[in-house]
Design an enzyme around this catalytic site. Sequence first.
Site, mmCIF file in Angstrom:
data_model
loop_
_atom_site.group_PDB
_atom_site.id
_atom_site.type_symbol
_atom_site.label_atom_id
_atom_site.label_comp_id
_atom_site.label_asym_id
_atom_site.label_seq_id
_atom_site.Cartn_x
_atom_site.Cartn_y
_atom_site.Cartn_z
ATOM 1 N N LEU A 191 84.933 -19.089 49.948
ATOM 2 C CA LEU A 191 85.416 -18.289 48.755
ATOM 3 C C LEU A 191 84.134 -17.105 48.734
ATOM 4 C CD1 LEU A 191 86.906 -20.373 46.044
ATOM 5 C CD2 LEU A 191 87.979 -19.013 47.468
ATOM 6 N N LYS B 208 78.685 -18.533 86.445
ATOM 7 C CA LYS B 208 78.754 -19.286 85.135
ATOM 8 C C LYS B 208 78.326 -21.028 85.718
ATOM 9 C CE LYS B 208 81.515 -18.688 81.444
ATOM 10 N NZ LYS B 208 82.938 -18.769 80.659
ATOM 11 N N GLY C 139 85.758 -11.774 60.798
ATOM 12 C CA GLY C 139 86.069 -11.280 62.277
ATOM 13 C C GLY C 139 85.895 -12.167 63.158
ATOM 14 N N LYS D 106 79.118 -13.430 62.632
ATOM 15 C CA LYS D 106 78.548 -14.194 61.565
ATOM 16 C C LYS D 106 77.377 -14.896 62.057
ATOM 17 C CE LYS D 106 80.281 -18.748 62.415
ATOM 18 N NZ LYS D 106 81.363 -19.706 62.204
ATOM 19 N N CYS E 64 88.828 -15.767 66.486
ATOM 20 C CA CYS E 64 89.943 -16.535 66.117
ATOM 21 C C CYS E 64 90.754 -16.031 65.000
ATOM 22 C CB CYS E 64 89.449 -17.993 65.780
ATOM 23 S SG CYS E 64 88.804 -18.689 67.200
HETATM 24 C C1 UDX Z 1 87.356 -20.147 62.786
HETATM 25 C C2 UDX Z 1 87.534 -21.717 62.135
HETATM 26 O O1 UDX Z 1 86.831 -21.851 61.116
HETATM 27 C C3 UDX Z 1 87.604 -22.700 62.988
HETATM 28 O O2 UDX Z 1 88.190 -24.012 62.656
HETATM 29 C C4 UDX Z 1 88.482 -22.423 64.275
HETATM 30 O O3 UDX Z 1 88.674 -23.183 65.377
HETATM 31 C C5 UDX Z 1 88.199 -20.903 64.909
HETATM 32 O O4 UDX Z 1 88.065 -19.912 63.828
HETATM 33 P P1 UDX Z 1 85.151 -18.909 63.332
HETATM 34 O O5 UDX Z 1 85.540 -17.805 63.881
HETATM 35 O O6 UDX Z 1 83.778 -19.499 64.252
HETATM 36 O O7 UDX Z 1 85.802 -20.418 63.233
HETATM 37 O O8 UDX Z 1 83.990 -18.824 62.048
HETATM 38 P P2 UDX Z 1 84.271 -19.382 60.455
HETATM 39 O O9 UDX Z 1 83.130 -19.651 60.093
HETATM 40 O O10 UDX Z 1 85.350 -19.957 60.119
HETATM 41 O O11 UDX Z 1 84.241 -17.664 59.905
HETATM 42 C C6 UDX Z 1 85.195 -16.553 60.278
HETATM 43 C C7 UDX Z 1 84.882 -15.395 59.452
HETATM 44 O O12 UDX Z 1 85.269 -15.376 58.154
HETATM 45 C C8 UDX Z 1 83.780 -14.870 59.741
HETATM 46 O O13 UDX Z 1 83.681 -13.517 60.248
HETATM 47 C C9 UDX Z 1 82.925 -15.010 58.445
HETATM 48 O O14 UDX Z 1 82.054 -13.962 58.126
HETATM 49 C C10 UDX Z 1 84.193 -14.945 57.418
HETATM 50 N N1 UDX Z 1 84.056 -15.645 56.404
HETATM 51 C C11 UDX Z 1 84.181 -16.870 55.976
HETATM 52 C C12 UDX Z 1 84.036 -15.060 54.897
HETATM 53 O O15 UDX Z 1 83.803 -13.715 55.054
HETATM 54 N N2 UDX Z 1 83.975 -15.515 53.748
HETATM 55 C C13 UDX Z 1 83.918 -17.073 53.859
HETATM 56 O O16 UDX Z 1 83.779 -17.436 52.775
HETATM 57 C C14 UDX Z 1 83.845 -17.633 54.889
#
Ligand code: UDX
Length: 435
Positions: A255, A40, A262, A325, A265
């Site tokens: 929302l 890496k 998923g 996502k 985090c």
């Molecule tokens: C998240 C937090 O947003 C971020 O601040 C933290 O540091 C790490 O975790 P991330 O996991 O990259 O970031 O994705 P995020 O955009 O927050 O979405 C998380 C999940 O929720 C995705 O699977 C997304 O599809 C889902 N989601 C999000 C929904 O199902 N509905 C929504 O309205 C928003």
Amino acid sequence: MDNKKINISVMGLGVVGLVTGLSFAKHGHAVIGVDIDKEKIDKLNRGIPPIYEPQLKELLDESLKGKLIRFTDDSREAIINSRVIFITVGTPSLPTGELDLSYIEKVARDIAEHINEYKVIVEKSTVPVKTGEKLERTIKRYLKKDIAFDVISNPEFLREGSAVYDALHPSRIIIGTTSLRAREIMSELYKDFNSPILYTTVTSAELIKHASNSFLALKISFINAVANICERVGADITEVAYGLGMDPRINPHFLNAGLGYGGSCFPKDVEAFYKLAQEVGYDFTLLKEIQKINQNQKDKFLQKLQEELWIFKDKTIGILGISFKPDTDDIRESPSIYIMKKLLENGAHIKAYDPKAMENAKKVLPNVEYCNTPYEVAHNADALLIITEWEEFKNLDYAKIKQLMRQSVVLDGRNILNPEQIRKLGFIYRSIGRP
Ligand code: UDX
């Protein structure tokens, strides 16, 4: 103190470490990125990012060219040459749901061994409350000389898919420390970011991170639960969510009903927060409910598919979207992987397409037929499942897809298509929480 360049290092070059380091390089600080993975390091020094993330390659090239960042596996050298050390190593889940903090503890021992003068040691990885105290204690115990240091918490809120943007434009910067010396250095480091800074204690900063992610997960599960009611009473979740979001106390973000959250985090953090609460004697059952609703979304989706296809065995099922996502190649805890596994177990043949995540998917699901286009996926499929809301899936030629499919069944797990328009083309169309 104008434009004071600070020497920093980031220990652990996952998405958080790499993007954090690059964001400081962008502001003119001198950054050393450290990782134990030599391959890496070698790639990064040649300008090859280990993951896909928008703008990452450009920022890496720019920082290497400006000699503002370099990468090494020599943590000693990095520690000696830094004023601020960010700990960004992984904190994977243990089978118990608690976090494995052994990588963090190892960095603490490395720092104790090599520290040569005052340093600010920043806990950036997501960790349970009180980890800062343990870090400080560990460093003190292993220290060989009497050298001052501060352990502080500065949680990250980067979203995958827009991590570079988020790192350069943070919604807020939380700095958890009561040391004035550390505060001064950190405020200098973040001076040009033009984002609000909140100073707290270490413990509050740690808690803000877990509470933020759990609250966002709560919003998602809440809207998914309401979507289930919508399906039963014939209301439309997009209208309901819009109406809810108009209240500024609720706000319209997070929302979107669908297949749930998923990624690396939310699933991990909600569970870790639950475990932490339990450990300190509080039964945070709301978090368990969030998880239950999230799991249920995927199972209900499979149930809808079964209602349409009756039997999965020998059916060809097309999957659009594998990453958890859009705009990322990350498949960790992706609903798509869960759904494909279940379908394979039930004897279905799976064809799948994702703009970025197929290489990663091949490693965990070799028995899927990976296709070069969504149209190839649709060819002879009995059903098409939209699992990740990649932009390109919104504008496909669905009339052509209809011609290619064996049966015209579309299940939209992210509500990206217009039900009226798609049904007009002759599809049997089902989505989440919409009549
Ligand atoms: C998240 C937090 O947003 C971020 O601040 C933290 O540091 C790490 O975790 P991330 O996991 O990259 O970031 O994705 P995020 O955009 O927050 O979405 C998380 C999940 O929720 C995705 O699977 C997304 O599809 C889902 N989601 C999000 C929904 O199902 N509905 C929504 O309205 C928003």
